[in-house]
Scaffold this motif. Structure first.
Motif, PDB file in Angstrom:
ATOM      1  N   ALA A  50       2.880 -49.907  26.222  1.00 24.00           N
ATOM      2  CA  ALA A  50       2.780 -49.979  24.756  1.00 24.00           C
ATOM      3  C   ALA A  50       1.743 -49.031  24.168  1.00 24.00           C
ATOM      4  N   PRO A  51       1.847 -47.731  24.421  1.00 28.03           N
ATOM      5  CA  PRO A  51       0.903 -46.791  23.803  1.00 28.03           C
ATOM      6  C   PRO A  51       1.057 -46.771  22.283  1.00 28.03           C
ATOM      7  N   GLN A  52      -0.048 -46.511  21.606  1.00 32.33           N
ATOM      8  CA  GLN A  52      -0.035 -46.490  20.138  1.00 32.33           C
ATOM      9  C   GLN A  52      -1.019 -45.438  19.649  1.00 32.33           C
ATOM     10  N   ASP A  53      -0.584 -44.658  18.665  1.00 32.60           N
ATOM     11  CA  ASP A  53      -1.447 -43.654  18.047  1.00 32.60           C
ATOM     12  C   ASP A  53      -1.564 -43.982  16.567  1.00 32.60           C
ATOM     13  N   LEU A  54      -2.635 -44.666  16.195  1.00 28.06           N
ATOM     14  CA  LEU A  54      -2.855 -45.029  14.800  1.00 28.06           C
ATOM     15  C   LEU A  54      -3.329 -43.839  13.977  1.00 28.06           C
ATOM     16  N   TYR A  55      -3.846 -42.830  14.641  1.00 26.28           N
ATOM     17  CA  TYR A  55      -4.288 -41.604  13.968  1.00 26.28           C
ATOM     18  C   TYR A  55      -3.082 -40.763  13.554  1.00 26.28           C
ATOM     19  N   GLY A  56      -2.182 -40.523  14.494  1.00 26.74           N
ATOM     20  CA  GLY A  56      -1.027 -39.686  14.223  1.00 26.74           C
ATOM     21  C   GLY A  56       0.194 -40.449  13.782  1.00 26.74           C
ATOM     22  N   GLN A  57       0.091 -41.795  13.724  1.00 21.21           N
ATOM     23  CA  GLN A  57       1.189 -42.644  13.289  1.00 21.21           C
ATOM     24  C   GLN A  57       2.441 -42.467  14.145  1.00 21.21           C
ATOM     25  N   ASP A  58       2.237 -42.479  15.465  1.00 22.50           N
ATOM     26  CA  ASP A  58       3.363 -42.468  16.381  1.00 22.50           C
ATOM     27  C   ASP A  58       2.949 -43.222  17.635  1.00 22.50           C
ATOM     28  N   PHE A  59       3.653 -43.020  18.718  1.00 23.16           N
ATOM     29  CA  PHE A  59       3.376 -43.762  19.942  1.00 23.16           C
ATOM     30  C   PHE A  59       2.964 -42.822  21.077  1.00 23.16           C
ATOM     31  N   VAL A  60       2.349 -41.706  20.712  1.00 21.73           N
ATOM     32  CA  VAL A  60       1.937 -40.708  21.706  1.00 21.73           C
ATOM     33  C   VAL A  60       0.463 -40.395  21.481  1.00 21.73           C
ATOM     34  N   PRO A  61      -0.446 -41.214  22.012  1.00 20.79           N
ATOM     35  CA  PRO A  61      -1.875 -41.049  21.719  1.00 20.79           C
ATOM     36  C   PRO A  61      -2.546 -39.971  22.560  1.00 20.79           C
ATOM     37  N   LEU A  62      -1.965 -38.774  22.572  1.00 21.36           N
ATOM     38  CA  LEU A  62      -2.507 -37.675  23.371  1.00 21.36           C
ATOM     39  C   LEU A  62      -3.565 -36.909  22.590  1.00 21.36           C
ATOM     40  N   PRO A  63      -4.500 -36.269  23.303  1.00 26.05           N
ATOM     41  CA  PRO A  63      -5.526 -35.461  22.618  1.00 26.05           C
ATOM     42  C   PRO A  63      -4.897 -34.305  21.852  1.00 26.05           C
TER      43      PRO A  63
END
Length: 712
Positions: free
Chosen positions: A265-278
């Motif tokens: 369950a990855p989550q990227d609240l910064y980019g508003q998607d599910f790929v929290p990569l740098p």
């Protein structure tokens, strides 16, 4: 017309400068050269010039300068503009009349902490009295131009309220007016304060993970490690136990995060998607934190404290308004996290939590894990300052902080949180580590100078200057792959701070819950308290001269909490607390022998193959055994779940079988402790075995499965 008396006890003239915050009142001052606004679309400097406004800069709050991303990661599109002080009020007035601007406000800073900027949102939290009905809520809010949008999880009779164009006051004044009403218990404006990681990397490299286990050596005490090897003899973690790491971003392509079923369950609240990569050059912190807690055991690189546990990577927004905090904790709870690791804090000296933020943490600690509670671990911070106390400050650069100063770490002092301080490879206090009555545990990390992030200067050392030699080794962990990150290559030996201590404890808790998933949050804290090593540091703090390295009559130290975490003792105690099931009065066995084809799924299709066994007996489940006979071209593609008629789904088999093609095994609570979660409930109903194919390329068949229940 609003009368002064309607602001209750707030002094006249201060009603727009008092921020209600978790029962405290923080005094604000207006920034003289900046404003913020919400917009329905991405603005630009050219657009502002077109409407007759001249600004020096335009920035999405919580992000780099406009242009580094196509749009703000903030769903509310909050933007900050800097202007000439003489033009501030006129610019605000013009913005408020633009169709795409839904809200415009001054920017503030805390009066005793001018480096911390405070941004208003167009929202309030309002908690009503227990007898206030829905109709009465509407009557109370309507004169203030407020609309109740949604209830707040974990907080009775509390609602998120939206400021509308009909609101006669800004959110600060609205909160101070509402709180004076007899039917309103509390009211708060939602504000944004920037989130900051606690660690600045050092350049020194160290070639071994001394903090996991050591036999002593140069600058290493045999008292400094957490005794991990004996803990690993009991468990190395279970994929059913999920550790959520909330941080800036995580390099999920790193070799040490590549175990089957590792990422959940990855989550990227910064980019508003599910790929929290740098994405940014500074997105290094989360990868290092995640590695300390969960790096996979794969024969190379480093090993995390809980290598067998799953990792839930949650990239945060970078700021700490109510919605951002709710989003990360609600996601972790809803997606099944057992542990939530937070190696960050507010970029503020005095930061009490808001009602909604406190409620988000309390909700996770009570509703998480089906009511047993998520275990929330927070880094205490790296300023060598108290979590909640006032001390006299002097000698700060530019006199940024002076005189009696209240330090409040709202996250670290929350009663449901485990606040972690840092000790060194010599089993002494890390000079930078924050301290206080609220510190729960210590964990090993590096040594270094106390520092804090200030808005104008970035990271600066806290005074007075430390001149003593700082002995102690750094922490080796995962780094962004390649040339980016803290060091060249895939690993760094210079990680540290309480940012590294917190995931050590999070990993230990992951092992504890892998050994005994029935433990409640209270039981986890009790075990950690009882099993911690009482390390002692009799030396004075080289910066402040304090001596808090011993333990009071209740077994607590301001520097080390209840002591340094001991992984083996904690995991063994967790295992010893497994409640033996009641003696079964009878055994019931049902078999589903009709073969179920498992054709290859298309990429992205994770719908389960389901086989069902119906149990008519209403007896209470004491024991569970599941026998499976299954073949598949690549068993490492598959997850097996047991869904009882009541309660949560149970992960029987994560994606750890690799190239095997035949599975003939029996899962019991002895081999699969998570099966304990199905005990104590009625057996009656449909029991499902679900097979989920996570990767295309192979098919197979479920030949049969058998369910054996011990019933009382």
């Amino acid at each position: 017309m609003i009368k002064d008396s309607q602001y209750g006890g707030v002094p006249q003239g201060q009603e727009g400068l008092i921020l209600q915050r978790g029962g405290d009142e923080l005094v604000l001052e207006k920034a003289i050269d900046r404003l913020s606004f919400h917009s329905t679309a991405v603005p630009s400097v050219d657009w502002l010039a077109h409407v007759g406004l001249e600004v020096a800069s335009l920035t999405a709050v919580g992000t780099p300068k406009l242009g580094s991303r196509p749009q703000s990661p903030d769903p509310a599109h909050l933007w900050e503009a800097t202007v000439a002080p003489a033009a501030l009020e006129a610019t605000l007035a013009t913005l408020r009349h633009q169709a795409m601007v839904t809200f415009a406000s001054h920017v503030y800073h805390l009066s005793q902490d001018p480096e911390t900027l405070v941004y208003l949102r167009d929202q309030l939290t309002v908690q009503f009295g227990p007898e206030v009905s829905a109709d009465l809520r509407g009557d109370i809010l309507a004169p203030w131009g407020l609309v109740a949008r949604s209830p707040i999880r974990g907080l009775s009779q509390a609602y998120l309220c939206q400021v509308t164009a009909a609101s006669p006051l800004n959110p600060l004044k609205l909160a101070n007016a509402l709180i004076a009403l007899p039917d309103v218990l509390l009211a708060e404006a939602n504000v944004i304060i920037t989130q900051r990681p606690y660690y600045r990397p050092q350049d020194d490299l160290y070639g071994q993970q001394w903090y996991l286990y050591n036999n002593g050596g140069s600058d290493v005490s045999p008292l400094a490690h957490i005794d991990i090897e004996r803990a690993w003899d009991l468990t190395r973690g279970d994929r059913a136990t999920v550790i959520a790491v909330t941080d800036d971003a995580m390099d999920l392509h790193h070799p040490d995060f590549q175990g089957l079923g590792k990422i959940v369950a990855p989550q990227d609240l910064y980019g508003q998607d599910f790929v929290p990569l740098p994405e940014l050059a500074s997105d290094n912190h989360g990868t290092a934190v995640a590695g300390v807690a969960t790096a996979e055991e794969n024969g190379s690189g480093v090993v995390g404290v809980a290598p067998g546990c799953a990792l839930m990577p949650i990239r945060t927004t970078g700021f700490l308004d109510d919605e951002s905090v709710e989003a990360m904790f609600h996601w972790a709870v809803d997606q099944g996290a057992a542990v939530i690791c937070c190696s960050w804090g507010a970029g503020a000296i005095n930061f009490p939590l808001s009602l909604r933020q406190r409620a988000a943490l309390s909700y996770a600690a009570t509703a998480g894990r089906e009511g047993k509670g998520c275990v929330i671990v927070f880094a205490a911070g790296n300023f060598n300052r108290p979590l909640n106390a006032t001390i006299a400050e002097k000698q700060w650069p530019d006199n940024a902080v002076s005189g009696p100063t209240r330090w409040v770490n709202g996250f670290g002092i929350h009663p449901d949180v485990i606040a972690v301080s840092a000790c060194t490879s010599l089993a002494k206090k890390a000079v930078y580590s924050n301290w206080g009555a609220e510190v729960f545990l210590a964990a090993p990390s590096n040594n270094g100078l106390p520092a804090i992030w200030l808005k104008k200067t970035g990271f600066v050392q806290t005074p007075p200057k430390v001149t003593a030699a700082l002995r102690g080794k750094g922490v080796v962990t995962t780094d962004r792959t390649g040339s980016e990150g803290y060091a060249t290559g895939n690993f760094t030996a210079g990680f540290g701070g309480t940012s590294s201590a917190a995931p050590v404890v999070a990993g230990v808790v992951g092992l504890m819950l892998s050994a005994n998933p029935q433990l409640t949050l209270a039981a986890v804290k009790d075990i950690l308290r009882q099993t911690a090593d009482k390390i002692v540091d009799g030396d004075p703090d080289p910066q402040l001269g304090l001596r808090y390295g011993t333990y009071e009559h209740n077994g607590h130290s301001y520097w080390f909490g209840h002591g340094k975490v001991n992984a083996y003792a904690a995991v063994k105690a967790a295992h010893d607390r497994i409640q033996p099931p009641p003696a079964s009065a009878r055994s019931l066995t049902q078999t589903q022998s009709e073969a179920l084809a498992l054709p290859d799924r298309k990429a992205g299709d994770f719908s389960p193959f389901i086989s069902t066994i119906a149990i008519p007996d209403p007896g209470t489940v004491a024991t569970i055994a599941v026998t499976v006979d299954l073949n598949h071209g690549f068993l490492g593609d598959l997850e097996l779940w047991l869904l009882p008629p009541q309660g949560q789904a149970i992960l029987l088999q994560p994606r750890t079988l690799g190239r095997k093609t035949q599975l003939q095994t029996t899962y019991t609570a002895d081999t699969t402790p998570v099966l304990q979660l199905g005990q104590g409930r009625s057996a009656q109903g449909s029991w499902q075995l679900q097979v989920i194919d996570r990767a295309p390329g192979h098919g197979g068949s479920l030949q049969s499965w058998q369910l054996t229940l011990g019933l009382v």
